[in-house]
Each structure stands twice: as C-alpha cells, then as structure tokens.
Design a protein around this motif. Sequence first.
Motif, short mmCIF file in Angstrom:
data_model
loop_
_atom_site.label_atom_id
_atom_site.label_comp_id
_atom_site.label_asym_id
_atom_site.label_seq_id
_atom_site.Cartn_x
_atom_site.Cartn_y
_atom_site.Cartn_z
N GLY A 98 -41.42 -7.46 6.83
CA GLY A 98 -42.36 -7.73 5.74
C GLY A 98 -42.16 -9.10 5.15
O GLY A 98 -41.23 -9.84 5.53
N PRO A 99 -43.00 -9.50 4.20
CA PRO A 99 -42.91 -10.86 3.60
C PRO A 99 -41.58 -11.09 2.88
O PRO A 99 -41.10 -10.22 2.16
N ARG A 100 -41.04 -12.30 3.07
CA ARG A 100 -39.75 -12.64 2.44
C ARG A 100 -39.84 -13.86 1.52
O ARG A 100 -38.87 -14.22 0.87
N THR A 101 -40.99 -14.51 1.52
CA THR A 101 -41.20 -15.65 0.62
C THR A 101 -42.50 -15.44 -0.14
O THR A 101 -43.36 -14.64 0.25
N ARG B 192 -48.25 -14.06 -0.40
CA ARG B 192 -49.63 -14.41 -0.77
C ARG B 192 -50.54 -14.37 0.45
O ARG B 192 -51.68 -13.90 0.37
N SER B 193 -50.05 -14.85 1.57
CA SER B 193 -50.84 -14.82 2.79
C SER B 193 -51.09 -13.39 3.26
O SER B 193 -52.17 -13.07 3.77
N ALA B 194 -50.09 -12.53 3.07
CA ALA B 194 -50.24 -11.13 3.49
C ALA B 194 -51.14 -10.35 2.55
O ALA B 194 -51.83 -9.41 2.97
N LEU B 195 -51.16 -10.72 1.27
CA LEU B 195 -51.93 -9.96 0.28
C LEU B 195 -53.41 -10.31 0.29
O LEU B 195 -54.27 -9.42 0.25
N PHE B 196 -53.73 -11.60 0.34
CA PHE B 196 -55.12 -12.02 0.18
C PHE B 196 -55.72 -12.46 1.52
O PHE B 196 -55.16 -13.32 2.19
N PRO B 197 -56.86 -11.89 1.90
CA PRO B 197 -57.49 -12.27 3.17
C PRO B 197 -58.09 -13.68 3.10
O PRO B 197 -58.65 -14.07 2.08
N LYS B 198 -57.95 -14.44 4.18
CA LYS B 198 -58.55 -15.77 4.23
C LYS B 198 -60.07 -15.66 4.29
O LYS B 198 -60.79 -16.51 3.77
N ALA B 199 -60.56 -14.65 4.97
CA ALA B 199 -62.00 -14.41 5.06
C ALA B 199 -62.26 -12.93 4.82
O ALA B 199 -61.54 -12.08 5.35
#
Length: 500
Positions: free
Chosen positions: A271-274, A279-286
Amino acid sequence: MTLAKFREDPWKTSHRAYSGSPLAMAPAPEYASSEVILSSLYRVSGFPGVAESRVPQNGRDLDREIQKFRNRRRDRDGAALDPDSFHMMLHSALESPKLPNQSSKRFLQITPLVPQAAVFSGSARLAGNPWSAGTLVRRMIWLGSPSHEAAQQNWKNLFRALSVERDDDIFARFLEQEMTAWGSPATWGQEDVDELASMAPEDCVGLAYPARQFTHDLTAIIGAKGSMTRRQWTSLLESILRIGTVSHVVWLSELHGRIWSCLRQAISGVGPRTESEARSALFPKAFSYLSYGDRALPTIKDRASAFLQARLGINAVLWGLEEIGHPIASTGSAVQLLALCDAARARSSELRALDVLAIVDEVQERENRAILCRKGIGSNIMEFARHVLGQRQAASDILRGYDQGYVLRKKSSASSSPWVVALGPVAVLALVHCSLSGTSGPRSVRRLSQHLQQYGISVDHRDIPDNDLGHQLRMLGLVLDSPDAESGMLLVSPFPEASP
C-alpha cells in the motif's frame, strides 16, 4: 460500538472517523428529482426553519385554506387573485407532473419557480422523514470551492440569485407576493452556514472533480440569470444540479473503492507509504462513468456496489483499530489516508488476529442483496441517479414533454427499454453556456467534450457532428459549421451578454 456490534448490524452506526470525513457520502442520497433538489435547496438556503417532513402538510393546509375561501365566496386579503383563479394556477399552470405511481394520490406538486413554492411543495417523500437534497448541494459548494471564505461567498451569491428581486420578471414577482399573501408559514432570509466539510488544500492542486466543476458552472448559471425569464433560468439551474449531484455521488463511490483497496494492501504489508503515493492512490487522474449514447444504469450500479463493499471494509478496519487501542481521527484527505494505512500496516498482525478481513467477507456475503443494490442504501442510490438524471415519466400524457433538462432518456417507447445517455435541449444549452463561460474567442465542440468529461461523461468530439448531441446543437443554433474548426463545428454562446 465495537467490532462485534458492527458485525451484527454493519449499516446501523458508522465509525466517527468515517462519518465525519468530508469524503463521506452525506447526506445519504434517496429518491429525488431535479425539482425536489431545487425545492430543497430553497429551503436549505433561505427557509432553515422549514423541515422537509413539514412540506407535504403545508401543501395540504394551503389547499384547505383555498377551499375554505372558495366555499365562502370570499377573497383573500392582500391577494390579487380570487380563490378559484389561484387554485387553478396552482393545479394547472404551475402543476408539476406526478409519476405514474402517484396518479391516484392527492397532494400539491408545483414547479419550484419561486422560493415560496418550496414551502408547500417539493419534498422527496410525502410521509416520514425525507432527506434534504439541498444539504448535498451545499456540501458540494464547500468541497468545490478553493477556501472556506470562497465557499461562503458562493453560497451568498446563490442565495441572492434564488431570491426574487426587482430585476426578476413580473410573473415571478407576482407569484412570490401572491403565495406570501395566502399565508406562507415562513419568511425568506439567509442565516449563517455551519458547513465545515472541505477538501484539504494540498489535495486540490491540479485535481479535477465534479464538485469543483459544478461550483464553477454554478457561477456561470447565476451570471446568465438576467438574460432570460425566471422559468428559463430555473430550468438551466436544475439541469446543472442534476448533472453535478449524481456525478459527485458516483465520484465519492469511486474514492471509497480506492480507500478500501489501499487498506487491504496495507494489512498485507504493502500500500501507499508516502503522501504522494497516497494522493495518487486516492484521487483518480481521470473520472468517467457514463458514455454518450450507451446504457447508463449498469455502470452506476457497479460504482454503487463497490461503494457499499468499501464502506463495510473501511468501517471494519476503523473499529478494529479502535479495539486494539489505535483510534483514527479522520479519513478525509491523502495525509489522513496515509496515516490510516500506516496504522493498518503497523498493527496488521493484531488486525489479522481479530479476523477483520474475514469479518468483512462474512458481512459482505450476508449483505449480498444490499450490495447488489436490491435494497437499502444501494437501492436508494440507484433510485436517486435514475430519477435525477432520467427524463421525467409523467402520469399525464399532456405533461409528457415537461422535462427537457434530462441527461438520460429511454432508448425507445417500450416500458422495458434501457436508459441511455442523451442530453435534453435544456441540458445542452446549460452545458454549452458553462463551457464557454470565461473564454474569449471561438471554441470548437472539443471544448464541450472536455467539459462533459469533468462530470465523468465521455463523448468523442469527432463523433459529435454525427450523433444525437450534434443534432441537438444544430437544432438549437449553438454551432457554426466551419471547415477550419475541429470537427467542422464552432460553439456559439447561447447567452453572449451574460457575465459571471
């Protein structure tokens, strides 16, 4: 509340870190229509003392009051119309179509043209404790504004636009005065707002999401008010409300799925560590959930089902962490998601000892009908999306063409025909105006395609000249065919004199 109690009744009480999050789906959507949303927005913005549950009774009281004066052949003091004429106006000229299953029910349902109409009509249900759709819109304005101060200003601007003032058309001013004369139990006025839900500023940088686009478009719609009649303007406002609210609900559903995916990974040691990874995992780019011309409800159902699974999983982990002495305060930002994932990773052995993931699987299997949107919250979300986006199915044939601001329509006249994505003429007018707001110089139909994408509606700009949308644009005079433009079509502003 403990993990064991959550296991027994998973929908009853959510963990405070979940329910208090700005990304929680609050208020929980139920049945609504565009007119229900606008009516509730009137009440939330200017009638804080009028409860949603009181509205149907106010309508019945008004009907009885009118009938009393009709029977006595007396005029109402301060009213310009006699009782018979006022009754005919409410039940004919201002009548809003009832659904086929409401044809035998007697209740007041009128177009929410002015604020006072919302005191008597426009609740989500006729009995019980209806939800407040206007509160959802207010929350969207706070989430879509760059700061708390900007949100307050946007809310004040909306209140002024919803108010009937001297520059409104004569019929709107007449109707507001007439309904007030017939004994409205509430006075229109704005109070301080206690809405605190907002996005973390660091999360908003470069992020496109429906609430942000909706707030921008709301400003554009308010700016166009002086270019048309009150009825025309409320129709445009309704069309933006219906697109924005459903897109926001589906976007939140996608975020829930992403949070749950991160948590499952964290319990497994990954899972995310930074903060950047979180933020990249939570919010979709599109963001996309509808495709122009295609069936709509299956994709919405998939998102709603994923939301329900994620809600169970997130709450189970939060209750599990609290039980082992590691409570979490909130889950509404990338920083807070990272803290939650770090806690799940650090205490993964204890969470596994509590069988948290096994409990989630068990609860999901037991609540399979709810997760499939056949009952409960999932069914409510589907009903919300279907009635808000879909063209109104009127019980009366005379009012069949009443709704022209729809986003979905039946593919054919058959009752079993699927709902497909197809914008009504009022929705096209509103979206073209909003897409051109703040621009200078000509824009091609690609601009409209990009604008729709902000709400999760996909349409290839190269297909527009030949599809239903291109036909609507030509019929409404909103494009110029130009061989020098992309796709040969340039957008024409429907209200060039409007200024936000």
